[in-house]
Design an enzyme around this catalytic site. Structure first.
Site, mmCIF file in Angstrom:
data_model
loop_
_atom_site.group_PDB
_atom_site.id
_atom_site.type_symbol
_atom_site.label_atom_id
_atom_site.label_comp_id
_atom_site.label_asym_id
_atom_site.label_seq_id
_atom_site.Cartn_x
_atom_site.Cartn_y
_atom_site.Cartn_z
ATOM 1 N N CYS A 65 0.857 -1.177 0.000
ATOM 2 C CA CYS A 65 0.000 0.000 0.000
ATOM 3 C C CYS A 65 0.897 1.231 0.000
ATOM 4 C CB CYS A 65 -0.957 -0.008 1.201
ATOM 5 S SG CYS A 65 -0.126 0.117 2.797
ATOM 6 N N ARG A 66 0.431 2.322 0.562
ATOM 7 C CA ARG A 66 1.231 3.542 0.580
ATOM 8 C C ARG A 66 2.361 3.463 1.594
ATOM 9 N NH1 ARG A 66 1.035 8.335 3.557
ATOM 10 N NH2 ARG A 66 1.881 10.114 2.454
#
Length: 102
Positions: A65-66
């Protein structure tokens, strides 16, 4: 679940181009920067909408993810759904951009 750094992931990607990556970010995040993989936002994983990755259940999957927090949640949900070899990419795309895309 195991953890893998972006450095380790990049090495694995270079060795195995068909590596199973799962991107659990939102569409706008993916549009801004993308390292590939199957796009399956966390919301779909939380509601067990896993048809697109069902074939990966017994194979290594690398979830990102981020920053590594949503992917950690996703990894836990995937394990509950019966995935047997799940890896969380620590630091996520932020780490990728600072360590790989220098």
């Amino acid at each position: 679940m195991q953890e893998v750094s972006v450095i380790q992931l990049k090495s694995l990607m270079d060795e195995q181009p068909s590596l199973h990556l799962i991107d659990v970010r939102e569409p706008d995040e993916r549009a801004a920067f993308n390292i590939g993989g199957t796009f399956l936002p966390l919301g779909k994983i939380m509601s067990f909408e896993l048809d697109t990755i069902e074939s990966m259940k017994d194979e290594p999957v690398y979830v990102y993810c981020r920053s590594g927090k949503r992917s950690l949640q996703a990894c836990m949900m995937l394990e509950q759904a019966g995935f047997t070899d799940v890896h969380n990419v620590t630091g996520g795309i932020l780490a990728w951009q600072s360590e790989i895309e220098k």
